[in-house]
Design a protein around this motif. Structure first.
Motif, PDB file in Angstrom:
ATOM      1  N   GLU A 129       0.834  -1.207   0.000  1.00 34.45           N
ATOM      2  CA  GLU A 129       0.000   0.000   0.000  1.00 34.45           C
ATOM      3  C   GLU A 129       0.869   1.258   0.000  1.00 34.45           C
ATOM      4  OE1 GLU A 129      -3.085   0.307   2.823  1.00 34.45           O
ATOM      5  OE2 GLU A 129      -4.304  -1.280   1.907  1.00 34.45           O
ATOM      6  N   ASP A 130       2.063   1.152   0.496  1.00 32.11           N
ATOM      7  CA  ASP A 130       3.068   2.209   0.401  1.00 32.11           C
ATOM      8  C   ASP A 130       4.228   1.607  -0.377  1.00 32.11           C
ATOM      9  OD1 ASP A 130       4.514   4.480   0.661  1.00 32.11           O
ATOM     10  OD2 ASP A 130       4.521   4.548   2.834  1.00 32.11           O
ATOM     11  N   TYR A 131       5.316   1.255   0.286  1.00 32.00           N
ATOM     12  CA  TYR A 131       6.398   0.513  -0.346  1.00 32.00           C
ATOM     13  C   TYR A 131       7.382   0.093   0.728  1.00 32.00           C
ATOM     14  CZ  TYR A 131       9.462   4.593   0.179  1.00 32.00           C
ATOM     15  OH  TYR A 131      10.202   5.618   0.696  1.00 32.00           O
ATOM     16  N   LEU A 132       8.201  -0.904   0.392  1.00 36.40           N
ATOM     17  CA  LEU A 132       9.251  -1.357   1.298  1.00 36.40           C
ATOM     18  C   LEU A 132      10.572  -0.751   0.825  1.00 36.40           C
ATOM     19  CD1 LEU A 132       9.994  -3.197   3.692  1.00 36.40           C
ATOM     20  CD2 LEU A 132      10.407  -5.032   2.022  1.00 36.40           C
TER      21      LEU A 132
ATOM     22  N   GLU B   4      12.271 -11.884   1.431  1.00 35.09           N
ATOM     23  CA  GLU B   4      11.779 -10.656   0.811  1.00 35.09           C
ATOM     24  C   GLU B   4      11.512 -10.917  -0.667  1.00 35.09           C
ATOM     25  OE1 GLU B   4      13.323  -6.052   0.159  1.00 35.09           O
ATOM     26  OE2 GLU B   4      14.747  -7.724   0.115  1.00 35.09           O
ATOM     27  N   ALA B   5      10.320 -10.516  -1.119  1.00 31.94           N
ATOM     28  CA  ALA B   5       9.975 -10.605  -2.537  1.00 31.94           C
ATOM     29  C   ALA B   5       9.139  -9.378  -2.884  1.00 31.94           C
ATOM     30  CB  ALA B   5       9.208 -11.888  -2.843  1.00 31.94           C
ATOM     31  N   GLY B   6       9.751  -8.427  -3.572  1.00 25.43           N
ATOM     32  CA  GLY B   6       9.040  -7.186  -3.878  1.00 25.43           C
ATOM     33  C   GLY B   6       8.729  -6.426  -2.610  1.00 25.43           C
ATOM     34  N   ASN B   7       7.453  -6.118  -2.407  1.00 30.29           N
ATOM     35  CA  ASN B   7       7.016  -5.369  -1.223  1.00 30.29           C
ATOM     36  C   ASN B   7       6.443  -6.272  -0.140  1.00 30.29           C
ATOM     37  OD1 ASN B   7       7.625  -2.614  -1.903  1.00 30.29           O
ATOM     38  ND2 ASN B   7       5.981  -2.701  -3.424  1.00 30.29           N
ATOM     39  N   VAL B   8       6.785  -7.551  -0.181  1.00 32.65           N
ATOM     40  CA  VAL B   8       6.258  -8.502   0.802  1.00 32.65           C
ATOM     41  C   VAL B   8       7.407  -9.224   1.503  1.00 32.65           C
ATOM     42  CG1 VAL B   8       4.853 -10.582   1.154  1.00 32.65           C
ATOM     43  CG2 VAL B   8       4.127  -8.849  -0.510  1.00 32.65           C
ATOM     44  N   ILE B   9       7.319  -9.307   2.825  1.00 31.87           N
ATOM     45  CA  ILE B   9       8.221 -10.136   3.612  1.00 31.87           C
ATOM     46  C   ILE B   9       7.411 -11.304   4.151  1.00 31.87           C
ATOM     47  CG2 ILE B   9       9.641 -10.296   5.694  1.00 31.87           C
ATOM     48  CD1 ILE B   9      10.379  -7.392   5.342  1.00 31.87           C
ATOM     49  N   THR B  10       7.864 -12.505   3.869  1.00 36.26           N
ATOM     50  CA  THR B  10       7.202 -13.706   4.359  1.00 36.26           C
ATOM     51  C   THR B  10       7.986 -14.276   5.535  1.00 36.26           C
ATOM     52  OG1 THR B  10       6.356 -14.254   2.151  1.00 36.26           O
ATOM     53  CG2 THR B  10       6.421 -16.033   3.762  1.00 36.26           C
ATOM     54  N   MET B  11       7.281 -14.607   6.604  1.00 35.52           N
ATOM     55  CA  MET B  11       7.891 -15.264   7.755  1.00 35.52           C
ATOM     56  C   MET B  11       7.292 -16.654   7.889  1.00 35.52           C
ATOM     57  SD  MET B  11       7.840 -14.286  11.845  1.00 35.52           S
ATOM     58  CE  MET B  11       6.152 -14.891  12.100  1.00 35.52           C
ATOM     59  N   ARG B  12       8.146 -17.669   8.049  1.00 33.98           N
ATOM     60  CA  ARG B  12       7.708 -19.040   8.260  1.00 33.98           C
ATOM     61  C   ARG B  12       8.326 -19.533   9.560  1.00 33.98           C
ATOM     62  NH1 ARG B  12       8.960 -22.919   5.000  1.00 33.98           N
ATOM     63  NH2 ARG B  12       6.886 -23.833   4.744  1.00 33.98           N
TER      64      ARG B  12
ATOM     65  N   ARG C 142       9.069   6.347   8.220  1.00 31.88           N
ATOM     66  CA  ARG C 142       7.800   6.036   7.562  1.00 31.88           C
ATOM     67  C   ARG C 142       7.838   4.593   7.086  1.00 31.88           C
ATOM     68  NH1 ARG C 142       5.766   9.000   1.959  1.00 31.88           N
ATOM     69  NH2 ARG C 142       4.226   7.443   1.326  1.00 31.88           N
ATOM     70  N   LEU C 143       6.884   3.800   7.568  1.00 35.35           N
ATOM     71  CA  LEU C 143       6.801   2.398   7.173  1.00 35.35           C
ATOM     72  C   LEU C 143       5.455   1.856   7.638  1.00 35.35           C
ATOM     73  CD1 LEU C 143       8.679   0.220   5.849  1.00 35.35           C
ATOM     74  CD2 LEU C 143       9.178  -0.556   8.172  1.00 35.35           C
ATOM     75  N   SER C 144       4.702   1.269   6.738  1.00 36.22           N
ATOM     76  CA  SER C 144       3.403   0.698   7.103  1.00 36.22           C
ATOM     77  C   SER C 144       3.228  -0.637   6.394  1.00 36.22           C
ATOM     78  CB  SER C 144       2.260   1.652   6.738  1.00 36.22           C
ATOM     79  OG  SER C 144       2.215   1.893   5.349  1.00 36.22           O
ATOM     80  N   TRP C 145       2.521  -1.532   7.043  1.00 35.18           N
ATOM     81  CA  TRP C 145       2.331  -2.861   6.483  1.00 35.18           C
ATOM     82  C   TRP C 145       1.048  -3.494   7.003  1.00 35.18           C
ATOM     83  CZ3 TRP C 145       5.813  -1.452  10.191  1.00 35.18           C
ATOM     84  CH2 TRP C 145       5.753  -2.086  11.433  1.00 35.18           C
ATOM     85  N   LYS C 146       0.572  -4.475   6.259  1.00 35.39           N
ATOM     86  CA  LYS C 146      -0.580  -5.275   6.669  1.00 35.39           C
ATOM     87  C   LYS C 146      -0.142  -6.723   6.818  1.00 35.39           C
ATOM     88  CE  LYS C 146      -4.336  -2.454   4.817  1.00 35.39           C
ATOM     89  NZ  LYS C 146      -5.555  -2.418   3.949  1.00 35.39           N
TER      90      LYS C 146
END
Length: 295
Positions: free
Chosen positions: A135-138, A184-192, A220-224
């Motif tokens: 929605e913003d960016y990483l 990290e892949a694009g603007n998404v961080i996956t945690m397993r 500035r940093l926002s995430w869902k």
């Protein structure tokens, strides 16, 4: 001296507080002696580096992102080396590396110099969550700064495994039985997370690290957040409302969890103490007392 005309004085450590940089370009030039693309910017003093026995240190830096104290002392000189290390730690460009017993010299991790590619070793049966910044960016470098914080936290917990790291991937542990992957892949961080019972705690730790990154460095940093529930992913607020396990566990009833016997209690106590804030201290102590009694 800030470009907006403000003086920025870092005071989080005595080393930082003792120095005021009046020429920011000196700071940038100093850091760029360490963080550089070897394909574009070669070391001008390579022959001198080799003559003093630092050739292997350079190879280690660009192959594994690890730098020795001897090398930074050579690059920066003795006078300000501790200050520059403190600045890079404060800005999360570097963290201490306490996992290598083969080298006597003090070592540091510089995640921005890690290799791009790595053969991933997926955790079997891991539970997944996704932190979406689209929605913003990483910002570039954010994931590498997160790796700095994770490596530091991991090194402070007993029996943590040696991290497996690449520029956009990390496999590490928070203690003996809490193993997790970050990608990290694009603007998404996956945690397993391998140990499902620790999924909630790991999410809290990673979230607090991202908040620290936002407040201390980025501004500035926002995430869902979406959480795995069976074969689907559901928004964080919805999962919280439904009290979906193991993302939301009532710690007063921890022994009722189906994964309870998989956890090292000492490690769980350590992680919970590190994660819970002061307002939750009474709740935490009650829960930990029940954990001890149940065992």
């Amino acid at each position: 001296y800030h470009q907006l005309g403000m003086v920025v004085h870092l005071t989080s450590t005595q080393t930082l507080a003792n120095v005021v940089v009046t020429n920011p370009q000196w700071l940038l030039d100093s850091i760029s002696l360490l963080i550089r693309d070897p394909e574009i910017h070669s070391f001008e003093r390579m022959e001198e580096l080799e003559s003093v026995g630092l050739k292997q240190d350079i190879d280690l830096l660009f192959s594994k992102g690890l730098v020795t104290y001897d090398l930074v002392q050579f690059l920066w000189g003795s006078e300000q080396v501790d200050f520059l290390l403190a600045v890079m730690k404060h800005t999360m460009l570097l963290s201490e590396w306490e996992f290598d017993e083969e080298h006597d010299d003090k070592m540091y991790l510089v995640p921005s110099l890690l290799q791009e590619s790595h053969t991933e070793e997926p955790l079997p049966g891991a539970l997944e969550c996704r932190l979406d910044f689209s929605e913003d960016y990483l910002p570039i470098g954010s994931f590498q700064r997160l790796i700095c914080l994770c490596v530091t936290h991991s090194s402070h917990l007993r029996n943590s495994a040696i991290p497996v790291l690449a520029r956009n991937y990390a496999k590490l542990s928070f203690g003996q039985k809490t193993e997790l992957e970050l990608k990290e892949a694009g603007n998404v961080i996956t945690m397993r997370v391998g140990n499902h019972l620790m999924a909630s705690t790991c999410l809290m730790i990673i979230s607090s690290m991202l908040t620290k990154l936002k407040e201390d460095v980025l501004g500035r940093l926002s995430w869902k957040v979406t959480l795995q529930n069976g074969n689907q992913f559901i928004p964080y607020d919805e999962a919280k409302e439904q009290n979906i396990e193991p993302w939301f566990i009532n710690i007063r009833e921890l022994s009722k969890s189906k994964n309870y016997n998989d956890i090292d209690v000492d490690e769980f106590v350590k992680l919970m103490r590190d994660t819970y804030n002061a307002e939750e201290e009474e709740e935490l102590e009650f829960a930990l007392e029940n954990v001890a009694n149940d065992r």
